[in-house]
Design a protein around this motif. Structure first.
Motif, PDB file in Angstrom:
ATOM      1  N   LEU A 167      -7.091 -25.323  18.457  1.00 16.47           N
ATOM      2  CA  LEU A 167      -5.881 -24.558  18.753  1.00 16.47           C
ATOM      3  C   LEU A 167      -6.039 -23.775  20.046  1.00 16.47           C
ATOM      4  N   ILE A 168      -7.202 -23.178  20.249  1.00 17.85           N
ATOM      5  CA  ILE A 168      -7.466 -22.428  21.471  1.00 17.85           C
ATOM      6  C   ILE A 168      -7.430 -23.352  22.690  1.00 17.85           C
ATOM      7  N   VAL A 169      -7.881 -24.594  22.508  1.00 18.90           N
ATOM      8  CA  VAL A 169      -7.892 -25.550  23.615  1.00 18.90           C
ATOM      9  C   VAL A 169      -6.475 -25.974  23.978  1.00 18.90           C
ATOM     10  N   VAL A 170      -5.684 -26.386  22.981  1.00 23.19           N
ATOM     11  CA  VAL A 170      -4.351 -26.931  23.271  1.00 23.19           C
ATOM     12  C   VAL A 170      -3.369 -25.854  23.694  1.00 23.19           C
ATOM     13  N   ALA A 171      -3.729 -24.586  23.519  1.00 17.92           N
ATOM     14  CA  ALA A 171      -2.839 -23.499  23.951  1.00 17.92           C
ATOM     15  C   ALA A 171      -2.833 -23.334  25.459  1.00 17.92           C
ATOM     16  N   ARG A 172      -3.777 -23.974  26.142  1.00 21.02           N
ATOM     17  CA  ARG A 172      -3.881 -23.851  27.590  1.00 21.02           C
ATOM     18  C   ARG A 172      -3.164 -25.024  28.269  1.00 21.02           C
ATOM     19  N   PRO A 173      -2.617 -24.800  29.438  1.00 19.63           N
ATOM     20  CA  PRO A 173      -1.874 -25.868  30.123  1.00 19.63           C
ATOM     21  C   PRO A 173      -2.763 -27.039  30.508  1.00 19.63           C
ATOM     22  N   GLY A 174      -2.249 -28.251  30.293  1.00 23.99           N
ATOM     23  CA  GLY A 174      -2.951 -29.463  30.693  1.00 23.99           C
ATOM     24  C   GLY A 174      -4.139 -29.824  29.836  1.00 23.99           C
ATOM     25  N   ALA A 175      -4.368 -29.102  28.746  1.00 23.38           N
ATOM     26  CA  ALA A 175      -5.549 -29.345  27.920  1.00 23.38           C
ATOM     27  C   ALA A 175      -5.384 -30.612  27.084  1.00 23.38           C
ATOM     28  N   LYS A 176      -6.506 -31.300  26.864  1.00 26.74           N
ATOM     29  CA  LYS A 176      -6.545 -32.478  26.002  1.00 26.74           C
ATOM     30  C   LYS A 176      -7.697 -32.325  25.016  1.00 26.74           C
ATOM     31  N   LEU A 177      -7.524 -32.907  23.827  1.00 22.94           N
ATOM     32  CA  LEU A 177      -8.572 -32.793  22.813  1.00 22.94           C
ATOM     33  C   LEU A 177      -9.675 -33.829  23.009  1.00 22.94           C
ATOM     34  N   GLY A 191     -12.554 -35.908  22.717  1.00 25.49           N
ATOM     35  CA  GLY A 191     -13.590 -36.038  21.698  1.00 25.49           C
ATOM     36  C   GLY A 191     -13.416 -35.116  20.515  1.00 25.49           C
ATOM     37  N   ARG A 192     -12.643 -34.056  20.685  1.00 23.58           N
ATOM     38  CA  ARG A 192     -12.436 -33.119  19.583  1.00 23.58           C
ATOM     39  C   ARG A 192     -11.643 -33.743  18.448  1.00 23.58           C
ATOM     40  N   MET A 193     -10.898 -34.808  18.724  1.00 29.71           N
ATOM     41  CA  MET A 193     -10.143 -35.465  17.663  1.00 29.71           C
ATOM     42  C   MET A 193     -11.072 -36.011  16.591  1.00 29.71           C
ATOM     43  N   LEU A 194     -12.204 -36.581  17.020  1.00 26.44           N
ATOM     44  CA  LEU A 194     -13.176 -37.091  16.056  1.00 26.44           C
ATOM     45  C   LEU A 194     -13.787 -35.943  15.261  1.00 26.44           C
ATOM     46  N   ARG A 195     -14.041 -34.813  15.923  1.00 28.08           N
ATOM     47  CA  ARG A 195     -14.579 -33.652  15.213  1.00 28.08           C
ATOM     48  C   ARG A 195     -13.600 -33.168  14.148  1.00 28.08           C
ATOM     49  N   LEU A 196     -12.324 -33.160  14.503  1.00 28.31           N
ATOM     50  CA  LEU A 196     -11.317 -32.732  13.534  1.00 28.31           C
ATOM     51  C   LEU A 196     -11.294 -33.636  12.306  1.00 28.31           C
ATOM     52  N   ALA A 197     -11.585 -34.912  12.526  1.00 29.09           N
ATOM     53  CA  ALA A 197     -11.542 -35.873  11.419  1.00 29.09           C
ATOM     54  C   ALA A 197     -12.816 -35.859  10.572  1.00 29.09           C
ATOM     55  N   MET A 198     -13.906 -35.276  11.066  1.00 30.78           N
ATOM     56  CA  MET A 198     -15.186 -35.348  10.363  1.00 30.78           C
ATOM     57  C   MET A 198     -15.155 -34.768   8.949  1.00 30.78           C
ATOM     58  N   PRO A 199     -14.572 -33.579   8.718  1.00 33.89           N
ATOM     59  CA  PRO A 199     -14.529 -33.074   7.340  1.00 33.89           C
ATOM     60  C   PRO A 199     -13.796 -34.022   6.392  1.00 33.89           C
ATOM     61  N   VAL A 200     -12.714 -34.633   6.874  1.00 35.92           N
ATOM     62  CA  VAL A 200     -11.960 -35.571   6.046  1.00 35.92           C
ATOM     63  C   VAL A 200     -12.803 -36.806   5.745  1.00 35.92           C
ATOM     64  N   ILE A 201     -13.489 -37.322   6.757  1.00 35.02           N
ATOM     65  CA  ILE A 201     -14.334 -38.501   6.560  1.00 35.02           C
ATOM     66  C   ILE A 201     -15.433 -38.219   5.539  1.00 35.02           C
ATOM     67  N   VAL A 202     -16.080 -37.066   5.673  1.00 30.66           N
ATOM     68  CA  VAL A 202     -17.179 -36.707   4.768  1.00 30.66           C
ATOM     69  C   VAL A 202     -16.682 -36.544   3.344  1.00 30.66           C
ATOM     70  N   VAL A 203     -15.559 -35.850   3.145  1.00 34.11           N
ATOM     71  CA  VAL A 203     -15.088 -35.600   1.793  1.00 34.11           C
ATOM     72  C   VAL A 203     -14.590 -36.885   1.129  1.00 34.11           C
ATOM     73  N   PHE A 204     -13.985 -37.790   1.914  1.00 33.15           N
ATOM     74  CA  PHE A 204     -13.551 -39.064   1.332  1.00 33.15           C
ATOM     75  C   PHE A 204     -14.756 -39.940   0.991  1.00 33.15           C
ATOM     76  N   ALA A 236     -14.339 -25.821   6.945  1.00 29.88           N
ATOM     77  CA  ALA A 236     -14.725 -26.641   8.093  1.00 29.88           C
ATOM     78  C   ALA A 236     -13.485 -27.112   8.839  1.00 29.88           C
ATOM     79  N   THR A 237     -12.481 -27.533   8.094  1.00 33.17           N
ATOM     80  CA  THR A 237     -11.222 -27.949   8.719  1.00 33.17           C
ATOM     81  C   THR A 237     -10.563 -26.780   9.424  1.00 33.17           C
ATOM     82  N   LEU A 238     -10.591 -25.614   8.801  1.00 33.30           N
ATOM     83  CA  LEU A 238      -9.971 -24.417   9.372  1.00 33.30           C
ATOM     84  C   LEU A 238     -10.630 -24.029  10.692  1.00 33.30           C
ATOM     85  N   VAL A 239     -11.950 -23.998  10.727  1.00 34.31           N
ATOM     86  CA  VAL A 239     -12.678 -23.593  11.928  1.00 34.31           C
ATOM     87  C   VAL A 239     -12.460 -24.594  13.064  1.00 34.31           C
TER      88      VAL A 239
END
Length: 213
Positions: free
Chosen positions: A78-88, A90-103, A69-72
């Protein structure tokens, strides 16, 4: 371009050089990095001899699902931030979700365990080397990802480096699963997470230097 020069180019058969898509280079580089990580694990650590027994254990697949889940999510970011001017955003919370669930799952398991068992659930047998080995196994993917990202156009270089590190750390953790004997969720929550976040810090500081245009 002046008309005379354009006509001269046509007369000479001039053509634009076709380059390989940088996105294709990224995907190929990531694939090569993962293969190198697997080769590194096979040569230095070797596959867990009890892997067939572990494969039928539900806790093993909890570990694999967490890492995948973390990898995907890291790959999509990664595809988003590779583009110019891109920002994450709401995706930051998505990235944290697997960590929140496992803890959260780890806390439940710790609460249900007897006090004398809790230290063992956290330390397991390999707590002193787990995070370091995951970080080391992530290095081929980390190097390949950053190398390929140079041909793309990230503008937030620290963020791009950090996301590259998270993706690489998750890839290293997935490869390490084949060797690791640990199955307890509290162990996974602490040491696997730490191992995946070491490359995040590395990427955050190296991103502006390596990915600079």
């Amino acid at each position: 371009m002046k008309t005379e020069i354009f006509i001269e180019m046509l007369a000479l058969g001039a053509h634009q050089e076709v380059r390989t898509s940088p996105w294709r280079v990224l995907y190929l580089s990531i694939g090569c990095g993962i293969v190198l990580s697997m080769a590194m694990m096979s040569v230095t650590l070797r596959v867990n001899p009890e892997i067939q027994t572990i494969l039928v254990d539900f806790k093993f697949w909890v570990k694999v699902v967490y890492v995948c889940a973390t990898l995907v999510l890291a790959f999509l970011s990664l595809i988003v931030v590779a583009r110019p001017g891109a920002k994450l955003n709401g995706r930051m919370l998505r990235l944290a979700m697997p960590v929140i669930v496992v803890f959260f799952t780890a806390l439940i398991e710790m609460w249900a365990a007897a006090p004398i068992e809790r230290v063992g659930l956290i330390q397991g047998q390999t707590w002193s080397v787990c995070a370091v080995l995951i970080a080391l196994l992530s290095l081929p993917v980390f190097a390949a990802t950053l190398w390929a990202m140079k041909d793309l156009a990230p503008t937030n270089l620290s963020l791009a480096g950090a996301v590259s590190g998270l993706f690489s750390g998750a890839a290293g953790a997935l490869v390490y699963c084949i060797h690791c004997p640990e199955l307890e969720v509290p162990f996974i929550a602490i040491w696997y997470t730490l191992g995946m976040f070491i490359p995040v810090l590395l990427g955050y500081f190296l991103g502006p230097r390596i990915l600079r245009w």
